[in-house]
Design a protein around this motif. Structure first.
Motif, mmCIF file in Angstrom:
data_model
loop_
_atom_site.group_PDB
_atom_site.id
_atom_site.type_symbol
_atom_site.label_atom_id
_atom_site.label_comp_id
_atom_site.label_asym_id
_atom_site.label_seq_id
_atom_site.Cartn_x
_atom_site.Cartn_y
_atom_site.Cartn_z
ATOM 1 N N SER A 1 -6.677 -2.370 9.216
ATOM 2 C CA SER A 1 -7.422 -2.944 8.094
ATOM 3 C C SER A 1 -6.901 -2.377 6.790
ATOM 4 N N TYR A 2 -7.274 -3.070 5.697
ATOM 5 C CA TYR A 2 -7.030 -2.492 4.378
ATOM 6 C C TYR A 2 -8.371 -1.969 3.891
ATOM 7 N N ASP A 3 -8.452 -0.658 3.742
ATOM 8 C CA ASP A 3 -9.707 -0.022 3.345
ATOM 9 C C ASP A 3 -9.615 0.370 1.882
ATOM 10 N N ILE A 4 -10.490 -0.198 1.091
ATOM 11 C CA ILE A 4 -10.445 0.052 -0.351
ATOM 12 C C ILE A 4 -10.675 1.519 -0.687
ATOM 13 N N CYS B 1 -8.954 -5.305 -5.896
ATOM 14 C CA CYS B 1 -8.931 -4.530 -4.649
ATOM 15 C C CYS B 1 -9.987 -5.038 -3.669
ATOM 16 N N THR B 2 -11.197 -5.330 -4.178
ATOM 17 C CA THR B 2 -12.268 -5.829 -3.313
ATOM 18 C C THR B 2 -11.902 -7.194 -2.740
ATOM 19 N N GLN C 1 -9.387 -6.845 0.028
ATOM 20 C CA GLN C 1 -9.960 -6.375 1.289
ATOM 21 C C GLN C 1 -10.666 -7.526 2.001
ATOM 22 N N THR C 2 -11.414 -8.326 1.245
ATOM 23 C CA THR C 2 -12.114 -9.469 1.833
ATOM 24 C C THR C 2 -11.123 -10.466 2.429
ATOM 25 N N TYR D 1 -8.120 -9.892 3.471
ATOM 26 C CA TYR D 1 -7.486 -9.349 4.667
ATOM 27 C C TYR D 1 -8.406 -9.448 5.875
ATOM 28 N N GLN D 2 -9.714 -9.140 5.665
ATOM 29 C CA GLN D 2 -10.666 -9.191 6.775
ATOM 30 C C GLN D 2 -10.806 -10.617 7.316
ATOM 31 N N THR E 1 0.859 -1.193 0.000
ATOM 32 C CA THR E 1 0.000 0.000 0.000
ATOM 33 C C THR E 1 0.888 1.233 0.000
#
Length: 1209
Positions: free
Chosen positions: A111-114, A62-63, A66-67, A69-70, A23
């Motif tokens: 978190s990784y926030d898109i 990217c989506t 994020q999923t 990572y969560q 990032t």
């Protein structure tokens, strides 16, 4: 290599860990690294890679990230550690090894926030080249990257620059420099001339800063000896820099085995390879060395680059003249401002050095004004702690640091404009070539006369290639005997390596084809040194005196001249015939290149493709030659492949195809290679050992030099370790063989309470006529393990395994023990995978058979190496009971001597004919002194022989006697010195008498000794001719003894006092015509004649006082009388024959026998005690005897202490 294989291999090495995501919060600086692809034929191609990060524009990715990572964050909730195997990188890469660092850093942001973060993905641009133009390729790639990230588009589309370097930039000719153009500025590359060292563009400065000089020389030595070398670093480029740096220093030799400086994560199983290798493994941040599980470490050199640390194998010989060598290298490094101890942060060292200079100038309150005269860099920076240490080191070693011109180095405007490259780059080039010249100079000194020892027996290439494996191409023994003593430990191992064998093969092949380029340069350097030595007042070849390299300045000037003036300039990049809209520029994104434009270049202008023209022509000639002869092509190819790749069956792992079938095939090649190597090693050990024995004509202690034998056995130990390491299920300890033995021992000992341990060898009984025998030695694999475990001197598992191998080899049980070890199939299956060598039944049986062949010769590889250990011995005295008393009342004693020492006098328990004792290793046993104190009524003792056995090795020595010990019988001796002979075991006889080592010489036989005392009747006496022949043979054996290299000589005691020794031969001379009939029932001995001669000399001494012409004779008479009286008055109860033996030994040592023989021959007593026909009364025979004895006058003879103990002359 097929195109698909090429692409896949390149992709793996461009991104060894696969894709990496980051990032905006992470470091996104571009990273440069290089790699090398080595084909199976040994040819190399270099890759140079620049990895950078581009923004991910796909919303889908990217989506998904994020999923992912969560999900991961939920699984790892509450834990600090995040597993890299579940990282974001796994989404885009099938490779498990992801970039864990980015995930850990992401976690810090919760978190990784898109919507908040920008996602970046790694991308690589790679340039593939035939030669290692690292500096030029790095500059070109950095300019490409700058063009992509710059706010302004490049002057031309990127395709123009790439097309230019692919098709319009030629290789610079040898000895020339070339300028070509990148996107923004020109790039320089140069190539050494035909008589210079080959191209090396990797900065050795970094290698020395990373490892330090001492460590680098040690790793270099490991590479020369073809050990397994594993480089370990977080940085790919560091792995390449060290690997290429060390291999380029090998000139004129080349690494012949597996070479993978960057091992992709998916190929870690190649560390299991049971062959020499040089590999690089990337370490993870924070990974401890102790957690790194390696299949085998017995022969491993582990190089932790980042921590400035190396682990060396055991039994490691030092490089010749290492201290002087390091001193010379230190001087070169210090001239370039590089600390010999290295720097842990080498990538920043040059910058720090420059910053320290500037900081000092700012703080010196002189406004940066410094004198323009030359000053020492260390004077300028003496306030710095590191520099202070360097200055101390320089003072201590006597190194002077050259002055530097600060006025030139600090004012860039005044820099010489003629120089086409940066100053730092020039200094790197100059350092590289000077350091390599120092290394090359060492090999030129060591192998200056190698050509004299090359054996060229084949008349043509066909005959040579066909018989390559059976032929000895280098006279190793003669070469080693000609070298300085300090070089031998290293050289004896080095000349056994594959790289040296290939070097010699190339020399022989140069008769029929173009000479190998490295060999051509090396030979020309040797010729230059020879010419210098002819002119020099004193020759410098073949000396251990260190000679510094004399070509440093010349080498540096050659580089500078090429870079000062460009010889060639390539065509400028230009617009290509591209469609409108192609070559579109978008800042921060590397464009998709137009393949149709780059697919082909101008006709006949691709200089890169024809790069290996010479090698290709050589292969073509070989192919045509192969077709020309009438052999079947397949068979011909087999011969050539085997000849070319002898000992290197698995040269390079196939990086492109990882299918189970290919992995199985690779492992099968390993198995075949190990078996072939075993066959070659055992054959070499047999040929060398038996070849030397075959030329021996007198005594049977001949063998190859102890050093060379030790080298071959150490090589066998390495092979066994590699075999036992192949296909291990779980590694336990550093020695796979010892680990297997321990498992076997545990299982066997658990069953010991139920059944006795199996005896590996049948009863080994030593019987005599009297029925007394040496008890059976219980021999088993477990027992030999216990012997080794009891040796406190050995501290490691690798050492124990090697000791066990040596012990088993000396006992001729190695094959049998290993067969017993492998007979437990359940254990083998538990410890080894299916493909392991030890589970390939047919190959395993052949392997054991090859080891069995080693039983044909005698080795003392355990006894001669472990010289300080305590060893239990068992001694048995065997009397002749038919003629001797069953019981004796006197107190007997014994003293056993060997090559390494003696036991001292030990009392034998009365009327017990057997005893055990423990003492420090005596080595090969040579003599046994036996005697008694003559006390009591039954003091006379007739001894047949003494038997002594080493209870660890099982070696049994027989010391024949056949004489009485007692006053008033025989020659009245109360003690005798017996000469030992090594007994042949029953297992040797089973193997076949024709192939075993000839027996050592022994004590004079019972028959000869008894004939003197008329105990058993007189056998046929030898005639005069036979006696003279015996004297000649005895003296000839002594002469041959001293003409051998010192390490090859056998026992001199045997040659003097053995069955066919000098003492026995002279006894025959003195017995010929001797009137030995009993006078008044008393035996007459040679010593009686000697004493009568002494009495005569002493009484006639006064008469000769004034006679000038007999001064020399008088001196000889005095000396003779002195020696005889010293022997008579010695505090020993030696018999008359024993005294004569001592007199002959002392006369031989002090070169007095040729003076004494004529005195005795002219003594009046000779007419009373010898018949007219006696040899001593024949003047011609006496003169002939004197001439024969004079041939040993020039040798320094050292007598064993037991022979002359107590005699003071």
């Amino acid at each position: 290599m097929r195109t698909a294989d090429w692409s896949l291999t390149s992709w793996r090495l461009c991104m060894p860990k696969g894709l990496s995501f980051r990032t905006q919060a992470d470091n996104k600086e571009p990273q440069f690294h290089s790699f090398i692809i080595t084909r199976e034929d040994g040819s190399r191609t270099y890759g140079f890679v620049l990895t950078f990060y581009e923004e991910v524009t796909s919303k889908q990715i990217c989506t998904a990230m994020q999923t992912l990572y969560q999900m991961h964050n939920a699984e790892q909730h509450g834990s600090v550690y995040a597993s890299s195997s579940c990282s974001m990188d796994s989404l885009a890469s099938s490779i498990d090894e992801g970039d864990a660092t980015s995930l850990l850093k992401l976690q810090r942001y919760n978190s990784y926030d898109i919507n908040r973060d920008t996602l970046y993905v790694s991308k690589s641009i790679c340039l593939i080249t035939p030669l290692p133009f690292m500096q030029a390729c790095k500059k070109f790639l950095l300019q490409l990257y700058k063009a992509v990230t710059s706010q302004q588009p490049p002057p031309l589309p990127l395709e123009s620059y790439i097309h230019n370097i692919l098709y319009e930039v030629p290789l610079p000719p040898p000895g020339r420099s070339l300028k070509f153009y990148g996107v923004y500025e020109p790039v320089i590359c140069q190539r050494p001339g035909p008589n210079e060292l080959p191209l090396s563009d990797y900065p050795l400065r970094e290698a020395f800063e990373l490892l330090g000089l001492e460590n680098l020389v040690q790793v270099f030595t490991c590479v020369l000896l073809e050990m397994q070398i594993l480089l370990y670093s977080q940085d790919y480029q560091r792995l390449m820099t060290v690997a290429e740096g060390i291999t380029t220093l090998l000139f004129p030799f080349q690494w012949q085995h597996v070479y993978v400086p960057i091992l992709p994560a998916s190929l870690l199983h190649f560390l299991d390879a049971p062959v020499p290798y040089l590999m690089g493994l990337q370490s993870k941040e924070g990974t401890d060395r102790s957690k790194l599980e390696l299949p085998q470490e017995a022969n491993l050199c582990f190089v932790d680059i980042d921590n400035h640390f190396i682990e060396l194998p055991e039994e490691f010989p030092q490089f010749p003249n290492k201290v002087d060598f390091i001193q010379e290298l230190s001087e070169v490094l210090l001239q370039f401002g590089i600390p010999p101890e290295g720097s842990l942060h080498c990538s920043e060292s040059a910058t720090k050095l420059k910053n320290m200079v500037l900081k000092d100038l700012v703080n010196d309150r002189k406004n940066g004004n410094v004198p323009t005269s030359n000053i020492s860099m260390y004077e300028l920076m003496k306030g710095n702690e590191t520099i202070a240490r360097l200055q101390a080191l320089a003072d201590r070693t006597g190194v002077t640091v050259e002055k530097i011109d600060l006025s030139a180095s600090l004012n860039e405007k005044e820099k010489d404009l003629k120089l086409q490259c940066e100053e730092a780059e020039l200094r790197d080039y100059q350092l590289n070539v000077q350091v390599r010249e120092v290394f090359a100079s060492r090999f030129i000194q060591m192998f200056a006369d190698y050509e004299a020892f090359v054996i060229q027996t084949a008349q043509d290439m066909e005959a040579w290639l066909t018989n390559r494996e059976q032929m000895q191409n280098f006279d190793k023994a003669s070469f080693l005997s000609d070298q300085p003593e300090p070089y031998l430990p290293f050289l004896s191992r080095f000349i056994e390596t594959q790289m040296f064998a290939t070097f010699i093969d190339n020399k022989i092949m140069s008769q029929w084809e173009e000479k190998d380029p490295l060999l051509r340069v090396f030979d020309s350097r040797i010729e230059k040194i020879r010419l210098y030595n002819v002119r020099a007042p004193t020759p410098t070849l073949r000396t251990s005196i260190y000679q510094k390299c004399s070509s440093l300045k010349e080498a540096a000037q050659s580089i500078e001249q090429r870079l000062m003036k460009m010889d060639h300039t390539a065509i400028h990049p230009h617009l290509l015939d591209m469609k409108i809209g192609q070559g579109k520029y978008e800042q921060g994104f590397f464009p998709k290149l137009q393949s149709d434009v780059l697919a082909a270049g101008p006709a006949n202008n691709n200089r890169w493709v024809s790069r290996n023209a010479t090698a290709q022509r050589r292969k073509e000639r070989l192919r045509q030659h192969s077709e020309h002869i009438g052999l079947d092509n397949d068979l011909r190819e087999k011969y050539m492949q085997e000849a070319r790749s002898l000992g290197k069956n698995m040269r390079q792992p196939k990086l492109s195809d990882l299918s189970p079938a290919v992995i199985a095939q690779t492992n099968w090649k390993f198995v075949e290679g190990l078996l072939k190597e075993c066959r070659m090693k055992t054959k070499r050990m047999l040929v060398e050992k038996m070849g030397h024995e075959a030329v021996e004509l007198g005594h049977g202690e001949a063998n190859i030099t102890g050093l060379e034998e030790n080298t071959l056995i150490a090589s066998l130990c390495d092979l066994l370790e590699r075999i036992w390491s192949h296909g291990l299920q779980v590694k336990q300890g550093k020695s796979a063989l010892w680990s297997h033995l321990i498992h076997f021992q545990d299982r066997e000992e658990k069953q010991e309470h139920l059944t006795d341990s199996p005896v590996a060898l049948g009863p080994e009984r030593r019987k005599s006529d009297s029925g007394v025998m040496l008890p059976t030695l219980r021999v088993s694999l477990i027992q030999d393990m216990r012997h080794v475990q009891n040796m406190s001197e050995i501290k490691t598992d690798v050492g124990r395994a090697r000791a066990w191998i040596r012990l088993s080899l000396e006992k001729k049980l190695l094959s049998q023990h290993l067969k017993q070890l492998l007979s437990n199939q359940l254990l083998t299956k538990k410890l080894y995978k299916r493909y392991a060598f030890l589970r390939c039944e047919e190959e395993r049986e052949q392997f054991l058979y090859h080891l069995l062949s080693l039983n044909a010769v005698d080795y003392f590889c355990f006894t001669s190496v472990f010289t300080t250990i305590m060893i239990p011995y068992r001694a048995v005295i065997i009397p002749i009971k038919k003629l001797s008393n069953a019981i004796i009342t006197s107190n007997p004693w014994i003293c056993v001597s060997g090559e390494l020492g003696d036991t001292g006098v030990m009392q034998i328990p009365k009327n017990l004919l057997e005893m055990t004792f423990e003492c420090q290793n005596l080595g090969k046993l040579t003599t046994a002194q036996i005697g008694h104190d003559n006390s009591g009524l039954l003091a006379k003792w007739l001894v047949d022989c003494v038997m002594v056995r080493n209870e660890i090795t099982g070696h049994t020595y027989r010391f024949p006697c056949g004489r009485w010990l007692g006053k008033g019988i025989d020659d009245g001796s109360l003690e005798r010195i017996l000469i030992g002979e090594l007994m042949t075991s029953a297992s040797d006889e089973d193997l076949g008498k024709q192939c075993r080592t000839p027996p050592q010489q022994k004590s004079p036989t019972t028959t000869r000794r008894l004939s003197i005392t008329s105990l058993t009747g007189k056998p046929a006496k030898p005639n005069a001719g036979q006696i003279q022949e015996g004297i000649g043979e005895a003296v000839n054996n002594i002469v041959k003894h001293f003409h051998k290299p010192e390490k090859e000589r056998g026992s001199l005691t045997v040659l003097l006092c053995g069955e066919n020794g000098l003492v026995a031969a002279l006894e025959q001379v003195f017995h010929h015509g001797f009137k030995s009939a009993r006078i008044f029932h008393k035996n007459v001995f040679i010593w009686d004649f000697v004493e009568k001669a002494v009495a005569y000399f002493e009484t006639t001494d006064q008469i000769l006082d004034n006679e000038d012409d007999v001064l020399i004779q008088k001196s000889s008479c005095k000396t003779f009388c002195h020696y005889v009286n010293a022997i008579n008055t010695a505090p020993r109860s030696i018999g008359k024959d024993g005294k004569f033996q001592i007199l002959v030994c002392l006369g031989t040592r002090d070169h007095l026998l040729p003076q004494w023989i004529p005195l005795l021959a002219e003594c009046p007593a000779i007419t009373r005690m010898y018949e007219e026909s006696a040899l001593l009364r024949d003047h011609m025979t006496v003169n002939s005897l004197i001439r024969i004895l004079q041939t040993i006058q020039d040798f320094t003879i050292v007598l064993e202490g037991s022979l002359i103990k107590g005699v003071d002359v």
